[in-house]
Design a protein around this motif. Structure first.
Motif, PDB file in Angstrom:
ATOM      1  N   MET A 324      21.805   4.502  48.097  1.00  0.00           N
ATOM      2  CA  MET A 324      20.396   4.826  47.940  1.00  0.00           C
ATOM      3  C   MET A 324      20.165   6.229  48.491  1.00  0.00           C
ATOM      4  O   MET A 324      20.474   6.503  49.650  1.00  0.00           O
ATOM      5  CB  MET A 324      19.539   3.808  48.681  1.00  0.00           C
ATOM      6  CG  MET A 324      18.066   3.971  48.390  1.00  0.00           C
ATOM      7  SD  MET A 324      17.088   2.660  49.123  1.00  0.00           S
ATOM      8  CE  MET A 324      16.951   3.315  50.769  1.00  0.00           C
ATOM      9  N   THR A 326      17.476   9.198  49.406  1.00  0.00           N
ATOM     10  CA  THR A 326      16.056   9.364  49.719  1.00  0.00           C
ATOM     11  C   THR A 326      15.741  10.845  49.906  1.00  0.00           C
ATOM     12  O   THR A 326      16.481  11.565  50.590  1.00  0.00           O
ATOM     13  CB  THR A 326      15.699   8.599  51.009  1.00  0.00           C
ATOM     14  OG1 THR A 326      16.032   7.229  50.822  1.00  0.00           O
ATOM     15  CG2 THR A 326      14.210   8.710  51.321  1.00  0.00           C
ATOM     16  N   GLU A 328      12.738  12.941  51.464  1.00  0.00           N
ATOM     17  CA  GLU A 328      11.518  12.642  52.207  1.00  0.00           C
ATOM     18  C   GLU A 328      10.944  13.849  52.937  1.00  0.00           C
ATOM     19  O   GLU A 328      11.662  14.775  53.298  1.00  0.00           O
ATOM     20  CB  GLU A 328      11.744  11.484  53.187  1.00  0.00           C
ATOM     21  CG  GLU A 328      12.667  11.827  54.332  1.00  0.00           C
ATOM     22  CD  GLU A 328      12.873  10.624  55.264  1.00  0.00           C
ATOM     23  OE1 GLU A 328      12.741   9.465  54.805  1.00  0.00           O
ATOM     24  OE2 GLU A 328      13.171  10.859  56.438  1.00  0.00           O
ATOM     25  N   GLN A 358       8.971   4.689  44.905  1.00  0.00           N
ATOM     26  CA  GLN A 358       8.267   5.715  45.667  1.00  0.00           C
ATOM     27  C   GLN A 358       7.079   5.071  46.367  1.00  0.00           C
ATOM     28  O   GLN A 358       6.332   4.311  45.756  1.00  0.00           O
ATOM     29  CB  GLN A 358       7.765   6.831  44.747  1.00  0.00           C
ATOM     30  CG  GLN A 358       7.115   7.962  45.552  1.00  0.00           C
ATOM     31  CD  GLN A 358       6.404   8.983  44.694  1.00  0.00           C
ATOM     32  OE1 GLN A 358       7.008   9.892  44.158  1.00  0.00           O
ATOM     33  NE2 GLN A 358       5.105   8.827  44.573  1.00  0.00           N
ATOM     34  N   SER A 364       8.057   9.880  50.349  1.00  0.00           N
ATOM     35  CA  SER A 364       9.485   9.762  50.060  1.00  0.00           C
ATOM     36  C   SER A 364       9.684   9.205  48.660  1.00  0.00           C
ATOM     37  O   SER A 364       8.852   8.476  48.127  1.00  0.00           O
ATOM     38  CB  SER A 364      10.166   8.838  51.074  1.00  0.00           C
ATOM     39  OG  SER A 364       9.756   7.510  50.870  1.00  0.00           O
ATOM     40  N   CYS A 366      12.891   7.309  46.655  1.00  0.00           N
ATOM     41  CA  CYS A 366      14.275   6.900  46.775  1.00  0.00           C
ATOM     42  C   CYS A 366      14.776   6.355  45.456  1.00  0.00           C
ATOM     43  O   CYS A 366      13.990   5.885  44.618  1.00  0.00           O
ATOM     44  CB  CYS A 366      14.475   5.913  47.914  1.00  0.00           C
ATOM     45  SG  CYS A 366      13.773   4.316  47.622  1.00  0.00           S
ATOM     46  N   SER A 399      21.432   9.773  52.285  1.00  0.00           N
ATOM     47  CA  SER A 399      21.837   8.597  51.514  1.00  0.00           C
ATOM     48  C   SER A 399      22.263   7.462  52.421  1.00  0.00           C
ATOM     49  O   SER A 399      22.704   7.679  53.552  1.00  0.00           O
ATOM     50  CB  SER A 399      22.989   8.957  50.579  1.00  0.00           C
ATOM     51  OG  SER A 399      24.180   9.025  51.303  1.00  0.00           O
ATOM     52  N   ALA A 436      14.388  -1.831  49.799  1.00  0.00           N
ATOM     53  CA  ALA A 436      13.467  -1.240  48.825  1.00  0.00           C
ATOM     54  C   ALA A 436      13.210  -2.263  47.728  1.00  0.00           C
ATOM     55  O   ALA A 436      13.979  -3.204  47.559  1.00  0.00           O
ATOM     56  CB  ALA A 436      14.053   0.046  48.233  1.00  0.00           C
TER      57      ALA A 436
END
Ligand code: ASP
Ligand code: MG
Length: 472
Positions: A324, A326, A328, A358, A364, A366, A399, A436
């Motif tokens: 994942m 991100t 941010e 999001q 952020s 992701c 990540s 998430a």
């Protein structure tokens, strides 16, 4: 017009003499309503891989591998022929045909070796050979069993565009060819045994429909013939509620809609590709997934419209091997274009994005990509967003590795409150942390990201709580 039923056999279902015998018996037994059967066969399991491998290594200057492939495939096909057919002129003829195809393969690989490259067009010619051999073997065996049959190369039937390796059918031209070349055979009482996976351009150059493409062949011919049904024979009892290696109690899903199959295929279940079945499903032709090795099991039926009960989840799937990423920072809020630039940078690295999320605070974004792509993607993002990073509008790009997308799929979620609640409840009871979440507005699936070490438990929980809850 004679009514037809398409029977497509995948690589395992025609992967050795015993399997071919089994598959042929299913054809000989006939269709339930007396329809004429049109057979579509894949190459024997692993043969396409071997052909591709031979060509790729030849292109890299290796002359040994493809020669090894020739002898392996010779042994394999010759043994199957010897097991299936008694000594006869027909058997001698068939052995010669296989030999000729293997010679063709060797000749292609020699050219590829000389050129030092294999084009997509050459690869299609090479990888089509497995189906060509197997259709002939299958047809000869049906003949020997007293069923009039004939091998047909789909290069005479399926007309495609010129996108080698991933060709799409031109349906009108295909329909004409099918009427001209296939219908007369069927009407004469012969069973056509058609090569899956392959087609040809208008001017006759061999193409392939993409790996695993014989399902696509079945759907294309089913649509062109306006078949009563299309049966794809494989080595599992149907589409399952989840991976039986994770949940031994996984069950067969009796009926799935086109949109549900879409979600399942996308989220990594080993099922039909939605693109490949569109031609039949759109025409309302029922499509079945059945098990060659357990033919009395009815299998899974795929239809256009969902008939699901409200609130039901039909399947749970997991895609491992992901990371994942991100992006941010507080300065992203309300700034248009960050998402577009982020995904353009990801796309520039050829990485496939499997899920996006999001927060509405816009602080952020992701998304999930295969772990193998992470380092190049992060480098590309840092380059693209260098200005924002230096101004601290974006704080960091980072990540998290070893995460899994777990998805619950079912059109029954649509418009039904409470499904997500049950899902999260199921996870909360075993302390699984959800990293998430995403739900498409089609409401056909909910996807959750969990860490790799909790994925198996997450799938089990959702499977038992949600699926059992509804079906009990
Ligand atoms: N033989 C081809 C492949 O392995 C097509 C198929 O099996 O559906 O990709
Ligand atoms: Mg397949």
């Amino acid at each position: 017009m004679t009514m037809t039923l398409i029977m497509k056999f995948g690589g395992t279902s025609v992967g050795n003499a015993e399997a071919i015998r089994q598959a042929a018996n299913l054809v000989i037994q006939g269709a339930p309503n007396g329809e004429a059967i049109v057979v579509i066969v894949s190459a024997m399991r692993g043969v396409t891989d071997a052909l591709v491998q031979g060509a790729l290594t030849a292109a890299q200057g290796d002359e040994q591998t493809y020669r090894g492939v020739v002898s392996d495939l010779r042994v394999r096909h010759t043994l199957v022929i010897a097991e299936l057919l008694s000594e006869s002129a027909q058997r001698t003829e068939l052995l010669k045909t296989v030999e000729a195809y293997l010679d063709e393969f060797a000749a292609f690989c020699r050219s590829v070796h000389v050129l030092g490259e294999v084009t997509a067009r050459a690869m299609d010619a090479i990888s089509s050979l497995g189906e060509r051999m197997n259709a002939r073997i299958f047809a000869a065996f049906l003949q020997e069993q007293g069923t009039p049959a004939r091998a047909v190369d789909a290069t005479d039937l399926i007309v495609t565009d010129r996108r080698f390796q991933e060709a799409a059918p031109l349906m009108e031209a295909t329909q004409q060819r099918v009427q001209a070349h296939l219908m007369p055979l069927i009407e004469a009482g012969e069973t056509p045994v058609v090569t899956g996976f392959i087609g040809a351009t208008e001017d006759g150059i061999t193409t392939t429909l993409g790996r695993g493409g014989s399902d696509y062949s079945a759907a294309i011919l089913g649509a062109a013939l306006d078949a009563a049904e299309v049966w794809t024979w494989t080595d599992v009892d149907g589409v399952l509620t989840t991976d039986p290696r994770i949940v031994p109690g996984a069950r067969i899903i009796p009926e799935l809609s086109y949109s549900e199959i879409g979600e399942l295929a996308y989220f990594g279940a080993k099922v039909l590709h939605p693109k490949t079945i569109r031609p039949v499903v759109e025409r309302g032709i029922p499509l079945w997934v059945k098990n060659t090795f357990n033919p009395t099991c009815p299998g899974t039926r795929i239809v256009q419209q969902p008939t699901s009960t409200p609130g039901t989840v039909k399947a749970v799937t997991a895609i491992p091997g992901l990371s994942m990423v991100t992006v941010e920072g507080r300065g992203m809020m309300g700034v248009p274009g960050i998402a577009a630039r982020t995904f353009a940078a990801v796309a520039s690295q050829g990485a496939n994005v499997l899920m996006i999320s999001q927060a509405s605070s816009e602080q952020s974004i992701c998304f999930l990509i295969p772990t193998g792509d992470v380092s190049t993607v992060i480098t590309a993002l840092e380059r693209e967003l260098a200005l924002e990073l230096s101004r601290r509008d974006i704080d960091r790009v980072w990540s998290m590795d070893d995460v899994v997308i777990v998805s619950a799929v079912g059109a029954g979620m649509r418009g039904t409150p409470g499904v997500a609640a049950r899902l999260f409840h199921a996870l909360a009871t075993t302390d699984i942390n959800v990293i998430a979440i995403a739900q498409g507005s089609s409401e056909c699936s909910i996807s959750l990201v969990v860490s790799g070490d909790q994925a198996t438990e997450a799938v089990r929980q959702i499977h038992s709580e949600v699926i059992f809850y509804e079906q009990a």
